[in-house]
Every structure is written in structure tokens, then in C-alpha cells.
Design a protein around this motif. Structure first.
Motif, PDB file in Angstrom:
ATOM      1  N   LYS A  61     -29.327 105.008  84.027  1.00 35.03           N
ATOM      2  CA  LYS A  61     -28.789 104.886  85.386  1.00 35.03           C
ATOM      3  C   LYS A  61     -27.503 104.067  85.452  1.00 35.03           C
ATOM      4  O   LYS A  61     -27.262 103.363  86.435  1.00 35.03           O
ATOM      5  CB  LYS A  61     -29.841 104.302  86.342  1.00 35.03           C
ATOM      6  CG  LYS A  61     -31.166 105.044  86.335  1.00 35.03           C
ATOM      7  CD  LYS A  61     -32.163 104.399  87.285  1.00 35.03           C
ATOM      8  CE  LYS A  61     -33.529 105.024  87.187  1.00 35.03           C
ATOM      9  NZ  LYS A  61     -34.190 104.798  85.909  1.00 35.03           N
ATOM     10  N   GLU A 101     -22.953 109.190  90.389  1.00 27.59           N
ATOM     11  CA  GLU A 101     -24.299 109.043  90.938  1.00 27.59           C
ATOM     12  C   GLU A 101     -25.029 110.369  91.081  1.00 27.59           C
ATOM     13  O   GLU A 101     -26.236 110.466  90.876  1.00 27.59           O
ATOM     14  CB  GLU A 101     -24.221 108.355  92.305  1.00 27.59           C
ATOM     15  CG  GLU A 101     -25.563 108.142  92.972  1.00 27.59           C
ATOM     16  CD  GLU A 101     -25.415 107.551  94.356  1.00 27.59           C
ATOM     17  OE1 GLU A 101     -26.012 108.091  95.308  1.00 27.59           O
ATOM     18  OE2 GLU A 101     -24.673 106.559  94.491  1.00 27.59           O
ATOM     19  N   SER A 136     -28.849 111.134  89.930  1.00 27.70           N
ATOM     20  CA  SER A 136     -29.867 111.427  90.938  1.00 27.70           C
ATOM     21  C   SER A 136     -30.590 112.741  90.683  1.00 27.70           C
ATOM     22  O   SER A 136     -31.716 112.932  91.135  1.00 27.70           O
ATOM     23  CB  SER A 136     -29.241 111.446  92.337  1.00 27.70           C
ATOM     24  OG  SER A 136     -28.289 112.483  92.459  1.00 27.70           O
ATOM     25  N   SER A 164     -33.123 111.183  88.253  1.00 20.75           N
ATOM     26  CA  SER A 164     -33.854 109.999  88.697  1.00 20.75           C
ATOM     27  C   SER A 164     -33.462 109.623  90.115  1.00 20.75           C
ATOM     28  O   SER A 164     -32.413 109.003  90.331  1.00 20.75           O
ATOM     29  CB  SER A 164     -33.585 108.832  87.743  1.00 20.75           C
ATOM     30  OG  SER A 164     -34.278 107.679  88.152  1.00 20.75           O
ATOM     31  N   SER A 165     -34.294 110.010  91.083  1.00 17.92           N
ATOM     32  CA  SER A 165     -34.058 109.682  92.484  1.00 17.92           C
ATOM     33  C   SER A 165     -35.369 109.888  93.230  1.00 17.92           C
ATOM     34  O   SER A 165     -36.419 110.104  92.625  1.00 17.92           O
ATOM     35  CB  SER A 165     -32.939 110.556  93.067  1.00 17.92           C
ATOM     36  OG  SER A 165     -33.342 111.908  93.108  1.00 17.92           O
ATOM     37  N   GLN A 166     -35.320 109.842  94.547  1.00 14.56           N
ATOM     38  CA  GLN A 166     -36.530 110.080  95.341  1.00 14.56           C
ATOM     39  C   GLN A 166     -36.919 111.561  95.354  1.00 14.56           C
ATOM     40  O   GLN A 166     -38.061 111.906  95.626  1.00 14.56           O
ATOM     41  CB  GLN A 166     -36.306 109.600  96.777  1.00 14.56           C
ATOM     42  CG  GLN A 166     -36.054 108.116  96.911  1.00 14.56           C
ATOM     43  CD  GLN A 166     -37.343 107.325  97.013  1.00 14.56           C
ATOM     44  OE1 GLN A 166     -38.434 107.806  96.717  1.00 14.56           O
ATOM     45  NE2 GLN A 166     -37.224 106.079  97.443  1.00 14.56           N
ATOM     46  N   ASP A 197     -36.148 114.222  92.688  1.00 14.03           N
ATOM     47  CA  ASP A 197     -35.499 114.592  91.430  1.00 14.03           C
ATOM     48  C   ASP A 197     -36.339 115.593  90.649  1.00 14.03           C
ATOM     49  O   ASP A 197     -37.491 115.878  90.995  1.00 14.03           O
ATOM     50  CB  ASP A 197     -35.205 113.350  90.586  1.00 14.03           C
ATOM     51  CG  ASP A 197     -36.458 112.545  90.256  1.00 14.03           C
ATOM     52  OD1 ASP A 197     -37.551 113.141  90.199  1.00 14.03           O
ATOM     53  OD2 ASP A 197     -36.352 111.323  90.060  1.00 14.03           O
ATOM     54  N   GLN A 214     -23.690 112.918  96.156  1.00 16.68           N
ATOM     55  CA  GLN A 214     -25.126 112.714  96.051  1.00 16.68           C
ATOM     56  C   GLN A 214     -25.877 114.013  96.376  1.00 16.68           C
ATOM     57  O   GLN A 214     -25.282 114.973  96.863  1.00 16.68           O
ATOM     58  CB  GLN A 214     -25.583 111.593  96.980  1.00 16.68           C
ATOM     59  CG  GLN A 214     -25.287 111.846  98.451  1.00 16.68           C
ATOM     60  CD  GLN A 214     -25.637 110.653  99.318  1.00 16.68           C
ATOM     61  OE1 GLN A 214     -26.723 110.101  99.232  1.00 16.68           O
ATOM     62  NE2 GLN A 214     -24.692 110.221 100.154  1.00 16.68           N
ATOM     63  N   TYR A 218     -43.051 107.233  98.761  1.00 18.80           N
ATOM     64  CA  TYR A 218     -41.676 107.236  99.256  1.00 18.80           C
ATOM     65  C   TYR A 218     -41.365 105.947 100.024  1.00 18.80           C
ATOM     66  O   TYR A 218     -42.151 105.473 100.840  1.00 18.80           O
ATOM     67  CB  TYR A 218     -41.447 108.442 100.182  1.00 18.80           C
ATOM     68  CG  TYR A 218     -40.065 108.462 100.787  1.00 18.80           C
ATOM     69  CD1 TYR A 218     -38.967 108.802 100.000  1.00 18.80           C
ATOM     70  CD2 TYR A 218     -39.850 108.112 102.111  1.00 18.80           C
ATOM     71  CE1 TYR A 218     -37.681 108.808 100.534  1.00 18.80           C
ATOM     72  CE2 TYR A 218     -38.570 108.120 102.650  1.00 18.80           C
ATOM     73  CZ  TYR A 218     -37.491 108.472 101.860  1.00 18.80           C
ATOM     74  OH  TYR A 218     -36.229 108.472 102.389  1.00 18.80           O
ATOM     75  N   ARG A 228     -34.932 103.226  94.909  1.00 19.52           N
ATOM     76  CA  ARG A 228     -34.028 104.331  94.657  1.00 19.52           C
ATOM     77  C   ARG A 228     -33.463 104.795  95.998  1.00 19.52           C
ATOM     78  O   ARG A 228     -34.070 104.572  97.037  1.00 19.52           O
ATOM     79  CB  ARG A 228     -34.768 105.492  93.975  1.00 19.52           C
ATOM     80  CG  ARG A 228     -35.512 105.077  92.720  1.00 19.52           C
ATOM     81  CD  ARG A 228     -36.089 106.275  92.023  1.00 19.52           C
ATOM     82  NE  ARG A 228     -37.006 105.885  90.959  1.00 19.52           N
ATOM     83  CZ  ARG A 228     -37.281 106.635  89.918  1.00 19.52           C
ATOM     84  NH1 ARG A 228     -36.726 107.796  89.790  1.00 19.52           N
ATOM     85  NH2 ARG A 228     -38.122 106.216  88.992  1.00 19.52           N
ATOM     86  N   LYS A 229     -32.350 105.456  95.950  1.00 21.91           N
ATOM     87  CA  LYS A 229     -31.683 105.866  97.185  1.00 21.91           C
ATOM     88  C   LYS A 229     -32.588 106.801  97.997  1.00 21.91           C
ATOM     89  O   LYS A 229     -33.196 107.712  97.439  1.00 21.91           O
ATOM     90  CB  LYS A 229     -30.366 106.560  96.850  1.00 21.91           C
ATOM     91  CG  LYS A 229     -29.382 106.583  97.984  1.00 21.91           C
ATOM     92  CD  LYS A 229     -27.976 106.836  97.474  1.00 21.91           C
ATOM     93  CE  LYS A 229     -26.966 106.620  98.598  1.00 21.91           C
ATOM     94  NZ  LYS A 229     -25.592 106.748  98.094  1.00 21.91           N
ATOM     95  N   ILE A 268     -33.918 109.729 100.739  1.00 16.16           N
ATOM     96  CA  ILE A 268     -33.595 111.143 100.904  1.00 16.16           C
ATOM     97  C   ILE A 268     -32.850 111.316 102.229  1.00 16.16           C
ATOM     98  O   ILE A 268     -33.307 110.836 103.275  1.00 16.16           O
ATOM     99  CB  ILE A 268     -34.882 111.998 100.902  1.00 16.16           C
ATOM    100  CG1 ILE A 268     -35.593 111.866  99.547  1.00 16.16           C
ATOM    101  CG2 ILE A 268     -34.562 113.457 101.201  1.00 16.16           C
ATOM    102  CD1 ILE A 268     -36.975 112.479  99.523  1.00 16.16           C
TER     103      ILE A 268
END
Length: 427
Positions: A152, A157, A161, A164-166, A168, A204, A359, A367-368, A370
Motif C-alpha cells: 500500500k 491509489e 484500491s 486492497s480497499s473496502q 476490492d 479511485q 464495513y 481503509r477508504k 465506499i
């Protein structure tokens, strides 16, 4: 980027088919390091709870690659300007290799030794390995770029993402694959619909506003899987016993104990001198061979814990209405009088400390979050638009469980007071 005129195909129970078009991906799959993932279970000790949960990190990694491939293909077909097309191969390699550093029983061993799999993934990718040689065949800097995505630190980004993200490729595959293998329906969601509504936007990954309900379904499935599968009390018990095996073995090693069996890779794990070569020798076959031999070890705690794990004689749990330090101390003394060491035979557990998470939105997110893409081009965090997501966002509901040997919870145990019994029953 080289592409075969005719792609390679894997049959897969979740995605039906997994397509490999790039020779680099095929070469990575056939490396020693990637093939090792066949000997690492995806769900750690969950096979002791759900007998079908024997699937491996190998099959999961192929699935993550396939979802990433589908996402990128959708971006390319629609000619989305915000997608950096030159990063296609980088994303595919990172998706395939994201779990290559996992050790035996996945996250359980990380808790005891602090050996984080992402760090090892990067060491394997950047070290003297077959994987590194394949990646260097693309470009001398390519291994470092793949490692940066996984760790990461990659500057784009949107590339990180995707892996690796919400929302992914990793999470989407493990929910579907874990649900399939455990035999539950909780983790099912409409993957094809999600693939149609995600977009690259302003650096993103976002979701079209019209796709909100598909994402609600995905997040609800994720919530259900955590509480019904990943946080299952029997699985937690098996993880506790496993962690205590490693903790006891480490303590014995530090004291100079003469083990019946101690391979070099385990010795280096215990004394903190693991290098990449010996880390790659650590798999579940080796660990379970050690456990089997340690059932005859002269240390009664190590031998008993190994028997409990191998023969599924796990700890039982009680769910008191609240924690009471005084009663917990009494229980600890009762365990001693019963002949157990409470350091290894008493565990207070709360499921929120697992390496999975439901979530989380806004300031609570590691993590960022959605984001929904509105028609006017503005972004809206999904829990602001969805009552369903808002109700489960950041949920940590649950109760403490106390895990002890079964004898400690038997009615009328002479070492357990009536008051402690009532407390353990939640009365």
C-alpha cells in the motif's frame, strides 16, 4: 505486454472459469513460492468447525486475480479515461501475489510471532526467489512496483484500491469462496452486478449511484459472514488452542527445552532469525507434523494442547453477562487447583479483535470508504445514502466469551464456586 493467442483456463467452483492470457501470470502461478499456497488453508482453523473449509490460499489467489482481470477488462471495454491502462499487468500480478507471504494457519501464527503476511509477501517478491526472477523479466523495477501495491505504498491509489480497499477483488473472492466451501449462504452476493457498476473516478474506485443496492447486498453478506463464520465460537476456540501451542513451544524453546522434533524453519521462527528460504518451508503440513510428534513431548502442557488441536478436543466457552475481575481471578485459581496452567487454559475473547472487519465509514475507516457516484459527478459515502449500510457500519456488537477446558464448566465441579458457576452461565 505479451499475450497468448489462446488463453489458459482453470476450472473453478466459484467463478466457473479463470482465464490466463499473459505468459507472466502463467509463469508466476508455476513458481515454487506460489505453489506453496496449496499447503496453506484460506480459512486457517475453520475446517475444525466447517468440514468443507479445506480450500487453500492458492485457489483464493487465483480467484482474486480473476476478479481483478474482470474489473480491468470492464474498464477497458468502456474506455474509462480515469483508468491508467498501462498498469494492467501490475494490477494483475499484485492481485495474484497479494497472499504469497501467508504462513501456516493464516493469521493465527501472526498473532504470536508478529510475522505479518504482507511484509513477507514483499520480501518474497523482492528477494532471491522464482517469483522475483519472473517479475524482473518484465522490467528490473517491476518487483518493487508489485511489492509497493501489496504494501500500500504505490503512489497511484486507484491501483492499490483494486487489490486492497473496502470493495476490492480480495474481499469479493474470499466472501464467495468461503461461503461456498463452508456450505453457508451468507456470503453470496451479485458479483456480476457489482462488476457492472464500479467505475474509476478521480483516482479511485467508486460505484454508480444506481448500483447502491448491489453494494448493500455485498456488505450485508460480509456482515453475516463475519458473525456466522469468521467469528464462530468453535473456530475461535481452535485458534486459541493453536496460538497457545505456538506460545508454549516458544516459551519452552527459550528455556532450552529438548524437543522431540524441531526443524530448522521452526527453530528460526522461535529465535527470530527467519530468512525467506526458511519461511517458505513453513506450511501447514510441517506444522501439523510437529504437532503430532509433540503429542509425545515430555512437557505435559505442549503435549496436551497438541492432542486437543489434532483430535478436536477444544476448549468450551461460557458467555457471562459482563466481565467481573474478581470472579475471573477466582476462576483462574480454580483452574490451577484443577491442575491446569491458566496462562494456557484460560482465555477471555472478544471477536472484534479478529483480522477481519465489517464495513466502517468516515473517521472509523482504516481503509477508504465506499463512495457512490451521483449523476452530477459528486461523491457520496454509501452509509449516508443507505439505512442498511448505516445500521451495520462499524458494528462491534458481541459478548465476551471465556474459554476453558470442558471440565471447568461441568456442573458441580468441586473447584468452581456456585457464584462463579452462575456468573459463567450469564445469570
Amino acid at each position: 505486454m505479451s499475450i497468448w493467442p489462446e488463453e489458459k483456463v482453470f476450472k473453478d467452483p466459484v467463478h466457473k472459469y479463470i482465464y490466463v492470457q499473459e505468459p507472466v501470470i502463467w509463469d508466476l502461478i508455476n513458481t515454487r513460492e506460489f505453489q506453496r499456497l496449496r499447503r496453506i488453508r484460506q480459512l486457517g482453523t475453520s475446517y475444525l468447525t466447517f468440514h468443507g473449509a479445506e480450500h487453500s490460499r492458492f485457489s483464493h489467489s487465483l480467484g482474486v486475480y480473476e476478479i481483478a482481470r474482470k474489473i480491468i477488462s470492464q474498464f477497458e471495454r468502456n474506455r474509462f479515461e480515469d483508468w491508467p491502462g498501462e498498469e494492467r499487468l501490475l494490477c494483475l500480478c499484485a492481485a495474484l501475489l497479494h497472499d504469497i507471504g501467508h504462513g501456516p494457519f493464516s493469521h493465527s501464527i501472526e498473532t504470536v510471532f508478529g510475522e505479518h503476511h504482507e511484509s513477507w509477501s514483499c520480501r518474497i517478491i523482492q528477494g532471491d526467489t522464482e517469483v522475483n526472477r519472473v517479475l524482473r523479466g518484465v522490467d528490473p523495477t517491476f518487483p518493487d512496483r508489485v511489492a509497493a501495491v501489496i504494501c500500500k505504498t504505490y503512489p497511484q491509489e486507484i491501483v492499490v484500491s483494486l487489490v486492497s480497499s473496502q470493495l476490492d477483488a480480495d474481499r469479493m473472492d474470499y466472501l464467495l469462496r468461503d461461503a461456498y466451501s463452508t456450505g453457508v449462504n451468507y456470503g453470496m452476493f451479485d458479483l456480476e452486478r457489482i462488476l457492472r457498476v464500479i467505475r474509476p473516478y478521480r483516482g479511485q474506485i467508486v460505484v454508480k449511484e444506481s448500483g447502491m443496492h448491489a453494494v448493500e447486498d455485498y456488505l450485508t453478506s460480509r456482515y453475516q459472514m463475519y458473525w456466522q463464520v469468521y467469528f464462530h465460537p468453535v473456530t475461535r476456540s481452535s485458534e486459541i488452542v493453536l496460538r497457545n501451542i505456538f506460545a508454549r513451544a516458544k516459551s519452552l524453546y527459550d528455556s532450552g527445552h529438548a524437543f522431540l522434533f524441531m526443524p530448522e524453519s521452526l527453530r528460526r521462527l522461535f529465535d527470530g532469525t527467519l530468512d525467506t528460504e526458511h519461511y517458505l518451508q513453513l506450511d501447514e503440513a510441517l506444522a501439523q507434523a510437529a504437532f503430532e510428534l509433540w503429542t509425545n513431548d515430555k512437557d505435559p502442557i505442549l503435549s496436551d494442547l497438541c492432542r486437543r488441536f489434532l483430535h478436536r478436543k477444544l476448549f468450551k466457552y461460557a458467555t457471562p453477562s459482563k466481565l467481573d475481575d474478581e470472579l475471573l481471578d477466582r476462576l483462574r485459581e480454580s483452574i490451577r487447583r484443577e491442575g491446569y496452567d491458566p496462562e494456557y487454559y484460560l482465555q477471555v475473547d472478544f471477536p472484534k479483535d479478529l483480522s477481519y472487519d465489517v464495513y466502517r465509514s468516515g473517521r472509523n475507516a482504516q481503509r477508504k470508504p465506499i463512495y457512490l457516484l451521483k449523476r452530477d459527478g459528486e461523491l457520496l459515502e454509501i452509509s449516508e445514502a443507505s439505512d442498511i449500510v448505516r445500521s451495520i457500519s462499524g458494528t462491534t456488537s458481541g459478548r465476551h466469551r471465556i474459554y476453558v477446558p470442558e471440565r471447568m464448566l461441568e456442573p458441580g465441579n468441586p473447584y468452581v464456586t456456585a457464584e462463579t458457576e452462575e456468573w459463567l452461565r450469564g445469570e
